[in-house]
Design a protein around this motif. Sequence first.
Motif, short mmCIF file in Angstrom:
data_model
loop_
_atom_site.label_atom_id
_atom_site.label_comp_id
_atom_site.label_asym_id
_atom_site.label_seq_id
_atom_site.Cartn_x
_atom_site.Cartn_y
_atom_site.Cartn_z
N PHE A 63 0.82 -1.21 0.00
CA PHE A 63 0.00 0.00 0.00
C PHE A 63 0.86 1.26 0.00
N ILE A 64 1.91 1.25 0.80
CA ILE A 64 2.78 2.43 0.88
C ILE A 64 3.48 2.68 -0.45
N ILE A 65 3.98 1.62 -1.06
CA ILE A 65 4.66 1.76 -2.35
C ILE A 65 3.71 2.31 -3.40
N ILE A 66 2.48 1.76 -3.46
CA ILE A 66 1.50 2.24 -4.42
C ILE A 66 1.14 3.70 -4.16
N ALA A 67 0.98 4.06 -2.88
CA ALA A 67 0.63 5.45 -2.53
C ALA A 67 1.72 6.42 -2.97
N VAL A 68 2.96 6.05 -2.72
CA VAL A 68 4.08 6.91 -3.13
C VAL A 68 4.12 7.04 -4.65
N LEU A 69 3.92 5.93 -5.35
CA LEU A 69 3.91 5.96 -6.81
C LEU A 69 2.76 6.80 -7.36
N LEU A 70 1.59 6.69 -6.73
CA LEU A 70 0.44 7.47 -7.19
C LEU A 70 0.72 8.96 -7.14
N ILE A 71 1.25 9.42 -6.00
CA ILE A 71 1.56 10.84 -5.86
C ILE A 71 2.64 11.26 -6.85
N SER A 72 3.70 10.47 -6.94
CA SER A 72 4.83 10.82 -7.80
C SER A 72 4.42 10.84 -9.27
N ILE A 73 3.72 9.79 -9.71
CA ILE A 73 3.33 9.71 -11.12
C ILE A 73 2.35 10.81 -11.47
N PHE A 74 1.42 11.09 -10.55
CA PHE A 74 0.47 12.17 -10.81
C PHE A 74 1.19 13.50 -11.00
N LEU A 151 7.74 4.79 -17.30
CA LEU A 151 8.27 3.78 -16.38
C LEU A 151 7.39 3.64 -15.13
N GLY A 152 7.00 4.77 -14.56
CA GLY A 152 6.21 4.73 -13.34
C GLY A 152 4.85 4.09 -13.53
N THR A 153 4.20 4.42 -14.63
CA THR A 153 2.87 3.86 -14.89
C THR A 153 2.94 2.35 -15.11
N GLY A 154 3.96 1.90 -15.81
CA GLY A 154 4.12 0.46 -16.04
C GLY A 154 4.31 -0.31 -14.74
N ILE A 155 5.14 0.23 -13.86
CA ILE A 155 5.37 -0.43 -12.57
C ILE A 155 4.10 -0.41 -11.73
N LEU A 156 3.39 0.72 -11.75
CA LEU A 156 2.15 0.84 -10.98
C LEU A 156 1.10 -0.15 -11.46
N LEU A 175 -8.11 0.13 -1.43
CA LEU A 175 -8.11 1.47 -1.99
C LEU A 175 -8.20 2.53 -0.90
N VAL A 176 -9.05 2.30 0.11
CA VAL A 176 -9.18 3.27 1.20
C VAL A 176 -7.84 3.43 1.91
N TYR A 177 -7.20 2.31 2.23
CA TYR A 177 -5.89 2.38 2.91
C TYR A 177 -4.87 3.15 2.06
N ILE A 178 -4.85 2.86 0.78
CA ILE A 178 -3.88 3.52 -0.11
C ILE A 178 -4.15 5.02 -0.20
#
Length: 285
Positions: A63-74, A151-156, A175-178
């Motif tokens: 969840f933490i990895i996905i959350a970080v990626l979501l913010i960064s990729i956005f 790269l980020g979107t592919g990993i996500l 999703l709520v946790y993320i």
Amino acid sequence: MIYVLIAIICSVIVSINFKLFKRYDTNAFQAIVFNYPTAAIFCYLVFKPDLSIAPNPTEWGLFIIIAVLLISIFYFIGKSIATSGIVLTAIAQRLSLIIPVLSAFLIFSETPTIIKLVGLTLGLVAIYFSKPYGKFDFKNIINWYPLIVFLGTGILDILVNFLTKLETLTFTASLVYIFVIATILGFLSLLVQYFKGNLKFQVKAALAGIVLGIFNFGSIYFYIKALQIESNQPSVVFSSLDIGVIVMGSLVGILLFKEKLTKLNSFGLCLALIAIIILNLSNVI
């Protein structure tokens, strides 16, 4: 594939919002931060997920990895749209289909078929011909944004596929946790900027973030819903979503924001439509 279509529409609306941020001098990062509590609340109120089961350490890590990626990729999607346009950003973002499609065959043990390989090949060719500005100039820092998005979107995409396969938690609970984790990380970042004297709060950015959050949630939810329904053939979902966003995003960029389209671009978009049809047919043949 109705869920894929809805996810495509939500994704394109998110891109339009980013395009408008620059036009109306709206702080994109603040909007990104405010979009996550909106998405978290929206997810909880609409789906009422069971949060009584606590995630295990592995799930928290995911969840933490996905959350970080979501913010960064956005953030980088916003930068890319502002500097390179919706069409180029959509192509860079969705060209990342190479990464999850390969993972579907190599990691998730999906068996490649001739018709799927033909569809994927046409999709990749379509993306190549859809390039609006020729080759990337990597000497210019602006042109690094699409590469980071790729790269980020592919990993996500790969991580989200793992998310749909969790056994102890429902995907809405995940999703709520993320979204909550992304909210905490986002506001911590804003606090750091505030204490450094680099933050000027914008009410319009907060309001824009609410709108962004609704469509961001929609794109992710319907994407995951599609993956659940087509759990045995994730490459079909990956490819249909990616190519569909390119086509619709390109049309929006051209018609609404006057981005350029060459004859080769038009040929690429036609190939993309054919690829979508083939990939969807591969799901029923």
